[in-house]
Design an enzyme around this catalytic site. Structure first.
Site, short mmCIF file in Angstrom:
data_model
loop_
_atom_site.label_atom_id
_atom_site.label_comp_id
_atom_site.label_asym_id
_atom_site.label_seq_id
_atom_site.Cartn_x
_atom_site.Cartn_y
_atom_site.Cartn_z
N GLU A 23 26.02 90.13 1.96
CA GLU A 23 26.02 89.02 1.00
C GLU A 23 24.67 88.86 0.29
O GLU A 23 24.37 87.79 -0.24
CB GLU A 23 26.38 87.72 1.72
CG GLU A 23 27.74 87.77 2.39
CD GLU A 23 27.97 86.60 3.31
OE1 GLU A 23 28.08 85.46 2.81
OE2 GLU A 23 28.02 86.80 4.53
N SER A 153 31.47 84.69 3.97
CA SER A 153 31.93 84.83 2.59
C SER A 153 33.18 85.69 2.45
O SER A 153 33.34 86.43 1.49
CB SER A 153 30.82 85.39 1.69
OG SER A 153 29.84 84.43 1.46
N TYR A 217 33.87 85.06 -5.53
CA TYR A 217 32.66 85.14 -6.34
C TYR A 217 32.85 85.72 -7.73
O TYR A 217 31.88 85.95 -8.44
CB TYR A 217 31.59 85.95 -5.58
CG TYR A 217 31.10 85.21 -4.37
CD1 TYR A 217 30.41 84.01 -4.50
CD2 TYR A 217 31.35 85.68 -3.09
CE1 TYR A 217 29.97 83.31 -3.40
CE2 TYR A 217 30.92 84.99 -1.97
CZ TYR A 217 30.22 83.81 -2.13
OH TYR A 217 29.79 83.11 -1.03
N ARG A 256 30.90 73.88 5.60
CA ARG A 256 32.20 73.86 4.91
C ARG A 256 33.24 74.49 5.82
O ARG A 256 33.04 75.61 6.32
CB ARG A 256 32.13 74.64 3.60
CG ARG A 256 33.28 74.32 2.63
CD ARG A 256 33.41 75.34 1.52
NE ARG A 256 33.97 76.59 2.03
CZ ARG A 256 33.33 77.75 2.02
NH1 ARG A 256 32.11 77.84 1.53
NH2 ARG A 256 33.90 78.83 2.52
N ASP A 258 37.20 75.82 6.36
CA ASP A 258 38.35 76.32 5.61
C ASP A 258 39.62 76.16 6.44
O ASP A 258 39.61 76.35 7.67
CB ASP A 258 38.16 77.80 5.27
CG ASP A 258 36.94 78.03 4.37
OD1 ASP A 258 36.57 77.11 3.63
OD2 ASP A 258 36.38 79.15 4.41
N GLU A 275 37.95 78.77 9.71
CA GLU A 275 36.57 79.07 10.08
C GLU A 275 35.63 78.06 9.44
O GLU A 275 36.02 77.29 8.56
CB GLU A 275 36.18 80.48 9.64
CG GLU A 275 36.29 80.74 8.15
CD GLU A 275 36.08 82.20 7.80
OE1 GLU A 275 35.02 82.52 7.26
OE2 GLU A 275 36.99 83.01 8.07
N ASN A 277 31.71 77.57 7.69
CA ASN A 277 30.52 78.19 7.09
C ASN A 277 29.39 77.17 7.23
O ASN A 277 29.40 76.15 6.56
CB ASN A 277 30.79 78.52 5.61
CG ASN A 277 29.66 79.30 4.97
OD1 ASN A 277 28.51 79.19 5.37
ND2 ASN A 277 29.99 80.08 3.95
N GLY A 281 27.47 78.65 0.27
CA GLY A 281 26.80 79.15 -0.91
C GLY A 281 26.39 78.05 -1.87
O GLY A 281 26.96 76.97 -1.90
#
Length: 315
Positions: A23, A153, A217, A256, A258, A275, A277, A281
């Protein structure tokens, strides 16, 4: 000039970006945006493109020594406890989660086990070796998901469909272990958490069946609906679970979580945690800045809040 802005002018922030994970490019974009926003907020900023060079990094972080480190690294080395351990050793306050929370959150299988003890439901799954997922035997009935245990990501996320000869063929390049999970049909939801607060629920619709790295992205590959057009009971449960995951793992700053929501099932029966994060980002397409803006928090205010809430356990 406000007291907060006067305080900001006195603070020197080192922004770590780049790194050596899959990443790296996303991290460079995140870091550039963070550095620009912090300068506009009145901070003195030094941007550091982190290489796999510990001596060079130590030099950059001690001459001159910053007041705070903004960790804009993503993936291995940046959000798995590695860089956090270095910053703890140096006694430098840094943004986002600490060593232990970062290490657990980066390991998707470990995250599932820890959160299950708190009552957070996730899809049924198992950890398999590279040989097991590249062979011709399917570990569960298709469709199912194969993803790296410790990448972020959505790197390497693969949907295995009915009729495929093997789970992923010979092209697996994401380590010696993989997490295999049942595929939950329905809709993709995500919830940002800032401190003790769930920001919003976003639904992510995308062209492919799986929200992968390209969809995340690349402009035009995903559509974000905020707030998600879902029943209030589902939205509130997703927010509750995101905050619960954040605190159970010991995350700080922002995270964050999901989710998949099978909308063919009643109420919250179809809601599954996927999961977390712990270092989301900060690119122009990123979800947490978008959710913060939705509730009235500007990008500059968000990154400034992260700086002012930075910590170091060994400081």
């Amino acid at each position: 000039m406000t007291e907060a802005l006067l305080h900001a002018h006195k603070k020197h922030v080192a922004v770590l970006m780049g790194g050596w994970s899959a990443e790296r490019e996303v991290s460079l974009v995140s870091g550039a945006g963070v550095a620009k926003a912090l300068e506009e907020e009145g901070y003195r900023v030094t941007a550091i493109d982190v290489q796999r060079d510990l001596g060079g990094l130590m030099q950059a972080l001690t001459h001159p020594r910053p007041d705070v480190v903004f960790n804009a690294l993503h993936g291995r080395g940046g959000e798995d406890g590695t860089i956090q351990g270095i910053l703890e050793f140096l006694g430098l306050p840094y943004t986002h989660s600490g060593v232990q929370a970062s290490a657990i959150a980066m390991d998707k299988a470990m995250t599932k086990r820890v959160l299950e003890t708190a009552g957070v439901r996730s899809p049924k799954g198992m950890v398999l070796s590279r040989g097991e997922i590249t062979g011709g035997t399917h570990p569960m009935p298709a469709p199912y998901i194969v993803k790296p245990v410790d990448e972020g990501s959505t790197v390497g996320v693969t949907l295995v469909r009915e009729g495929q000869n093997s789970p992923v063929g010979d092209a697996w390049t994401f380590g010696e272990r993989a997490l295999v999970e049942e595929f939950i049909p329905g809709r993709e939801l995500t919830v940002g958490v800032m401190g003790d607060r769930a920001l919003a629920v976003t639904e992510i619709a995308f062209q492919a069946q799986v929200y992968d790295y390209t969809a995340k992205y690349s402009a035009g590959h995903a559509v974000h609906t905020i707030p998600a057009a879902i029943p209030e009971v589902v939205a509130e449960e997703a927010k509750r679970l995101a905050v619960l995951a954040h605190h159970t793992l010991g995350c700080r700053g922002v995270s964050r979580s999901d989710f998949r929501w099978d909308d063919s099932r009643p109420g919250t029966d179809g809601l599954y945690f996927l999961e977390i994060n712990n270092q989301p980002g900060m690119t122009p397409l990123s979800l947490v800045p978008e959710q913060a803006a939705h509730v009235g928090i500007t990008y500059g205010a968000l990154v400034g809040w992260l700086v002012e809430n930075a910590a170091c356990q060994l400081a």
